[in-house]
Design a protein around this motif. Structure first.
Motif, PDB file in Angstrom:
ATOM      1  N   GLU A 165       0.829  -1.196   0.000  1.00 50.02           N
ATOM      2  CA  GLU A 165       0.000   0.000   0.000  1.00 50.02           C
ATOM      3  C   GLU A 165       0.870   1.257   0.000  1.00 50.02           C
ATOM      4  OE1 GLU A 165      -1.938   0.654   3.820  1.00 50.02           O
ATOM      5  OE2 GLU A 165      -1.060  -1.255   4.421  1.00 50.02           O
ATOM      6  N   VAL A 166       0.216   2.325  -0.390  1.00 51.36           N
ATOM      7  CA  VAL A 166       0.917   3.599  -0.481  1.00 51.36           C
ATOM      8  C   VAL A 166       1.220   4.118   0.912  1.00 51.36           C
ATOM      9  CG1 VAL A 166       0.646   5.991  -1.138  1.00 51.36           C
ATOM     10  CG2 VAL A 166      -0.033   4.196  -2.699  1.00 51.36           C
ATOM     11  N   ASP A 167       2.438   4.540   1.079  1.00 47.84           N
ATOM     12  CA  ASP A 167       2.860   5.026   2.381  1.00 47.84           C
ATOM     13  C   ASP A 167       2.523   6.508   2.496  1.00 47.84           C
ATOM     14  OD1 ASP A 167       3.990   5.490   4.740  1.00 47.84           O
ATOM     15  OD2 ASP A 167       6.020   4.882   4.195  1.00 47.84           O
ATOM     16  N   GLN A 168       1.613   6.830   3.371  1.00 45.43           N
ATOM     17  CA  GLN A 168       1.176   8.225   3.482  1.00 45.43           C
ATOM     18  C   GLN A 168       2.166   9.064   4.281  1.00 45.43           C
ATOM     19  OE1 GLN A 168      -1.212   9.537   1.950  1.00 45.43           O
ATOM     20  NE2 GLN A 168      -2.691   7.967   1.428  1.00 45.43           N
ATOM     21  N   GLN A 169       2.923   8.425   5.119  1.00 49.18           N
ATOM     22  CA  GLN A 169       3.734   9.221   6.024  1.00 49.18           C
ATOM     23  C   GLN A 169       5.190   9.286   5.623  1.00 49.18           C
ATOM     24  OE1 GLN A 169       3.141   8.355  10.084  1.00 49.18           O
ATOM     25  NE2 GLN A 169       0.939   8.514   9.922  1.00 49.18           N
ATOM     26  N   SER A 170       5.499   8.679   4.514  1.00 48.62           N
ATOM     27  CA  SER A 170       6.898   8.642   4.129  1.00 48.62           C
ATOM     28  C   SER A 170       7.409  10.041   3.810  1.00 48.62           C
ATOM     29  CB  SER A 170       7.068   7.755   2.909  1.00 48.62           C
ATOM     30  OG  SER A 170       8.349   7.914   2.392  1.00 48.62           O
ATOM     31  N   GLY A 177       3.898  13.782   3.810  1.00 48.59           N
ATOM     32  CA  GLY A 177       4.359  12.936   4.891  1.00 48.59           C
ATOM     33  C   GLY A 177       4.262  13.638   6.242  1.00 48.59           C
ATOM     34  N   LEU A 178       4.636  14.903   6.258  1.00 46.60           N
ATOM     35  CA  LEU A 178       4.573  15.654   7.513  1.00 46.60           C
ATOM     36  C   LEU A 178       3.136  15.830   7.967  1.00 46.60           C
ATOM     37  CD1 LEU A 178       7.280  18.354   6.828  1.00 46.60           C
ATOM     38  CD2 LEU A 178       7.402  16.484   8.451  1.00 46.60           C
ATOM     39  N   ALA A 179       2.260  16.110   7.013  1.00 52.10           N
ATOM     40  CA  ALA A 179       0.854  16.272   7.367  1.00 52.10           C
ATOM     41  C   ALA A 179       0.306  14.952   7.895  1.00 52.10           C
ATOM     42  CB  ALA A 179       0.059  16.743   6.161  1.00 52.10           C
ATOM     43  N   GLY A 180       0.725  13.861   7.271  1.00 50.06           N
ATOM     44  CA  GLY A 180       0.269  12.554   7.750  1.00 50.06           C
ATOM     45  C   GLY A 180       0.758  12.279   9.163  1.00 50.06           C
ATOM     46  N   ARG A 181       1.920  12.796   9.486  1.00 50.68           N
ATOM     47  CA  ARG A 181       2.478  12.555  10.816  1.00 50.68           C
ATOM     48  C   ARG A 181       1.844  13.441  11.882  1.00 50.68           C
ATOM     49  NH1 ARG A 181       8.770  11.050  10.028  1.00 50.68           N
ATOM     50  NH2 ARG A 181       8.111   9.490   8.552  1.00 50.68           N
ATOM     51  N   TYR A 182       1.786  14.725  11.574  1.00 48.07           N
ATOM     52  CA  TYR A 182       1.404  15.663  12.640  1.00 48.07           C
ATOM     53  C   TYR A 182      -0.026  16.153  12.540  1.00 48.07           C
ATOM     54  CZ  TYR A 182       6.400  15.650  13.327  1.00 48.07           C
ATOM     55  OH  TYR A 182       7.681  15.255  13.542  1.00 48.07           O
ATOM     56  N   LEU A 183      -0.648  15.999  11.388  1.00 46.13           N
ATOM     57  CA  LEU A 183      -2.039  16.418  11.267  1.00 46.13           C
ATOM     58  C   LEU A 183      -2.884  15.244  10.766  1.00 46.13           C
ATOM     59  CD1 LEU A 183      -1.615  19.890   9.506  1.00 46.13           C
ATOM     60  CD2 LEU A 183      -1.964  19.479  11.918  1.00 46.13           C
ATOM     61  N   PRO A 184      -2.912  14.159  11.534  1.00 47.59           N
ATOM     62  CA  PRO A 184      -3.687  13.010  11.046  1.00 47.59           C
ATOM     63  C   PRO A 184      -5.172  13.336  11.067  1.00 47.59           C
ATOM     64  CG  PRO A 184      -2.979  12.631  13.287  1.00 47.59           C
ATOM     65  CD  PRO A 184      -2.373  13.933  12.868  1.00 47.59           C
TER      66      PRO A 184
END
Lengths: 572, 316
Positions: free
Chosen positions: A160-165, B153-160
């Motif tokens: 799956e696509v890694d959203q947080q990479s 990526g940053l948004a995914g980390r800090y603004l889920p």
């Protein structure tokens, strides 16, 4: 020429010569105008390109006399030149005087390159054609997204696509090409040619594909001469892949058959995302080719040793305009700030003054952006004034509505309304969507999925949209669009599948009547057309939904609650 | 005849605009001066106290206008002060889309970047609150960051995003701490700015490298050809020690973490930089494969790219 042809998986060498009588050669060269043909020839004769584009010359000076005799005997219409320099001068003189294209074309195919044109030369000619006709290719933009490495190496489920990479995909041309070649099937031969785009920050890769297991001249013979290889050079196709500089995007053009022999059943944007590409393969020939590419490119980009794998994800942007693609998916600031938001991304290209104003050290109170044009007209007379003037001239173009507005412009009220409309257009579109900016999409498909409105106001809203469609359609009568429908639907289905955050909205689908409304905007520059309609007051600018400004940067989308689904504009 | 007239007109127009610009600067300085402000407020009070004759009304409205302008200017000055001192500032904006979520309320982040002693155009991140149910979770709506900044990526980390109502129950059963991670706007902004600044520093160090390599060469062959290019002049650098004769240094990827280095004798190298400019790897490939000697020569024991800049500057 090699005497023995063994099927290999190697690529076609650039120096491979194609017989000038080949229909592909005549087609590629025939598309060019006389002046660009001459430019290309002079490029061939350039010292850098000469090794791969050797012209047919007279033999060395030692046997000169013998040569002369030979010439006299054969009575050659295009006697071979003595040296490259002489040939260069000859073509320069051709460039200086007028003449027909045929003359140059014949000279190339029957004279100076009678022993064949190399694939490299053909690639150069084809690229010249791309520069001459920048809208000749239909590009779709894909985003390169990092993949999570699968947990179980033998696992069945797709990664799956890694959203947080935080890794940004990197691209190295020669490595990429080597890996891509490994992905290409052995019964297909391809010739690759890289070129830096002349004006745009792009690296173009031209892939010329021939259905043949051989990488020698055997693969380039016409079916007439070799009956065994039925689908050979005749069925060749050309695909362009463009890599914008400093951007994790990739633009793939629709495959084009070089000759008309094969049926062009090419459907663009096939099963786009790589995870699904496998299912779509095998439908049409060029469709599968595209699927092959879409599948192969992320693998070619991947670096398994560093555990970096990528996938391509469609970004729902399909256009013929490369400049628009670079603006929307390129390396700049405008990727996720389209339409009116572009005021934030404006790098001060319009005037140096504006750029200075953005630094916190400039204490001059900024005048509101809309009053600026009226406020100090003398200062912006070169930029803004000229722009509005040309806009004014163009605005008369759409037709009767504009003319009526111009006529009654004496009345102050109307003039004020017109000015207000212009200001509103400015607010909604900022500096984008101008007719002459060269960044236009030619087709936008939108499906409105909202429930049928019950309130009075929303009914009017719907009418405006319908009217808009009509106006845009009349501006440029569209080609037959019946055949496309199912495919657009398929893409929309995929888009809706991608949007996880719309999950809760699906439950609402049951309530209310949702008519199937699909809008197609068609024209040379769709959003500039909408802007003109807003400026004319035909579309009410304040109530126009945001997707009509083009700020989402998509050409295919589904509208839910008045917004394009999937938050495309955010670029996330 | 005509072109000269055009040139003259252009000259005059540029003069006009520059004078206007000066006027604006002076006006903005004057209007925020304490004495001007005092004068304005005093006058206003005097007028308010005095009789409301017909004549001074016009004056009053003019003064009111000036006062308003002065207040605006003061606010702007204050904003500029904040922007100059704090690298990240926020502002509110309105989404022009009538169908925008949350009434079109937008929270803007403005990230200032200074490079080479001047402020660049700031980067903007515009956030909205699209999630249903009055949730206060933010989401990146629009932004002007270049694609080499890993914003997603940053948004995914800090603004889920908040847990979806349907999914939340399922995950509640699965994990004990079923609630999604809270959003942290401050950390998001900080890490985003960090990435942006790093990116610009890397850009800057590449420029420094080019300068160090090019300038040194020119100094050495001062009496030679004076071509202005930064990377050219390889012919005049025979006297350089250890064969460091560089032809070109260019960033090779979007993030400017990898540099392509070309030597005059055809060797090419690839330097991999870490996030903060530390040297991770350097590979030099000559005609006969990898050339470790040249790589060591180039680095000279440097750990950071800045060291290489310094070394190059002293060497050549």
């Amino acid at each position: 020429m090699a005497r023995l042809s063994v099927p290999t998986t190697a690529r076609l060498p650039s120096s491979l010569r194609v017989d000038p009588s080949n229909p592909a050669v005549t087609k590629i060269l025939g598309r060019l105008s006389r002046s660009s043909l001459l430019t290309v020839v002079l490029d061939w004769l350039d010292d850098n390109n000469l090794p791969l584009a050797q012209p047919y010359l007279r033999r060395g000076p030692g046997d000169e006399s013998e040569d002369e005799d030979e010439d006299d005997e054969t009575d050659d219409f295009y006697p071979p030149a003595r040296s490259v320099q002489a040939l260069r001068e000859l073509y320069l003189s051709l460039q200086a005087r007028k003449g027909s294209k045929r003359e140059v074309l014949d000279r190339i195919t029957e004279g100076d390159w009678r022993h064949g044109l190399s694939l490299y030369q053909l690639a150069m000619a084809d690229l010249q054609n791309l520069y001459d006709h920048p809208t000749s290719q239909k590009w779709s933009a894909y985003r390169i997204v990092p993949l999570k490495p699968p947990h179980d190496p033998d696992g069945e489920e797709p990664p799956e696509v890694d959203q947080q990479s935080l890794t940004i995909p990197r691209f190295h041309p020669s490595t990429f090409l080597k890996n891509l070649q490994a992905q290409v099937l052995p019964d297909v031969k391809a010739h690759y040619n890289f070129d830096q785009h002349k004006t745009l920050p792009l690296l173009l890769l031209r892939i010329f594909i021939v259905d043949s297991p051989y990488n020698t001249s055997l693969s380039l013979q016409t079916p007439a001469s070799s009956t065994t290889t039925a689908a050979s050079f005749d069925a060749s196709r050309t695909v362009y892949i463009a890599f914008p500089n400093a951007s994790p995007h990739i633009f793939i053009s629709k495959p084009q058959t070089t000759t008309t022999a094969t049926t062009a059943t090419a459907t663009l944007t096939s099963t786009a995302s790589a995870s699904r590409a496998g299912s779509g393969a095998g439908a049409g020939e060029s469709r599968s080719l595209r699927a092959l590419l879409v599948e192969g490119i992320p693998k070619a980009l991947a670096r398994p040793l560093q555990r970096q794998r990528f996938a391509l994800r469609s970004t729902s942007l399909v256009t013929r305009n490369l400049a628009e693609l670079v603006a929307r998916r390129g390396g700049g600031r405008t990727n996720a700030a389209g339409g009116g938001w572009s005021v934030y991304a404006d790098e001060g290209s319009s005037s140096s003054k504006r750029r200075g104003r953005e630094t916190p050290l400039d204490l001059v109170l900024p005048s509101p952006p809309l009053s600026e044009q009226e406020g100090d007209c003398s200062a912006v007379v070169v930029g803004g004034g000229g722009g509005s003037g040309s806009g004014r001239g163009k605005r008369a173009a759409p037709g009767a509505a504009a003319a009526v507005m111009m006529m009654s412009a004496e009345e102050r009220r109307e003039e004020r309304a017109a000015k207000r409309a212009r200001l509103v257009a400015r607010a909604r579109f900022a500096d984008t969507a101008k007719m002459g900016d060269g960044k236009g999409v030619e087709r936008v498909d939108v499906v409105v999925e909202d429930a049928f409105p019950r309130l009075e106001g929303e009914v009017v809203d719907g009418e405006v949209e319908e009217e808009e469609e009509g106006a845009a359609e009349t501006a440029a009568p569209s080609a037959g669009r019946g055949g496309r429908k199912s495919q657009v639907d398929a893409i929309l289905q995929r888009v809706s599948g991608d949007d996880e955050d719309d999950g809760q909205e699906e439950s609402e689908a049951a309530q209310g009547w949702r008519p199937y409304v699909r809008l197609t905007f068609h024209g040379p520059h769709v959003f500039a057309g909408i802007r003109q309609l807003v400026e004319c007051g035909i579309i009410e600018g304040e109530r126009m939904p945001g997707w009509m400004t083009g700020e989402e940067g998509v050409t295919i989308g589904a509208v839910r609650h008045g917004r394009i689904r999937g938050h495309k504009g955010s670029g996330l | 005849m005509e072109p000269s007239l055009d040139v003259e007109i252009e000259k005059l127009q540029s003069k006009i605009s520059s004078i206007k610009e000066q006027l604006r600067i002076h006006a903005s300085t004057l209007i925020t001066a304490p004495s001007t402000r005092q004068l304005l407020t005093e006058g206003e009070q005097a007028l308010r106290n005095g009789s409301d004759n017909g004549a001074p009304r016009k004056k009053l409205s003019l003064k009111q206008k000036l006062l308003n302008h002065s207040t605006l200017q003061q606010a702007h000055t204050q904003q500029c002060l904040y922007r100059a001192c704090a690298a990240i500032t926020t502002f509110r904006a309105q989404d022009p889309d009538p169908r925008a979520v949350d009434g079109g309320a937008i929270l803007g982040l403005r990230i200032e970047v200074a490079s080479r002693a001047r402020f660049l155009r700031p980067y903007y991140v515009l956030l909205n609150r699209p999630y249903p149910g009055g949730s206060r979770h933010l989401r990146v709506h629009r932004h002007t960051l270049p694609p080499c900044i890993p914003l997603a990526g940053l948004a995914g980390r800090y603004l889920p995003p908040p847990p979806a109502t349907g999914k939340a129950k399922a995950s509640d059963e699965g994990a004990g701490s079923g609630r999604a991670k809270p959003q942290d706007l401050a950390r998001f902004a900080r890490s985003l700015r960090r990435e942006v600044v790093r990116y610009h520093h890397r850009l800057g160090v590449v420029a420094d490298l080019r300068k160090a390599a090019g300038l040194g060469g020119r100094k050495k062959m001062e009496e030679g050809d004076g071509q202005g290019g930064e990377e050219d002049g390889e012919d005049g650098r025979e006297g350089q020690p250890q064969g460091i004769r560089l032809v070109d240094i260019t960033p090779a990827d979007a993030e400017v973490k990898q540099l392509t280095i070309e030597w005059a004798d055809g060797r090419t190298g690839r330097l991999v930089m870490g996030d903060d400019g530390e040297i991770l790897k350097l590979v030099v490939v000559g005609e006969n494969g990898r050339d470790r000697e040249a790589g060591r020569d180039f680095l000279g024991g440097a750990v950071r790219v800045e060291d290489v800049v310094r070394r190059l500057a002293t060497l050549v």
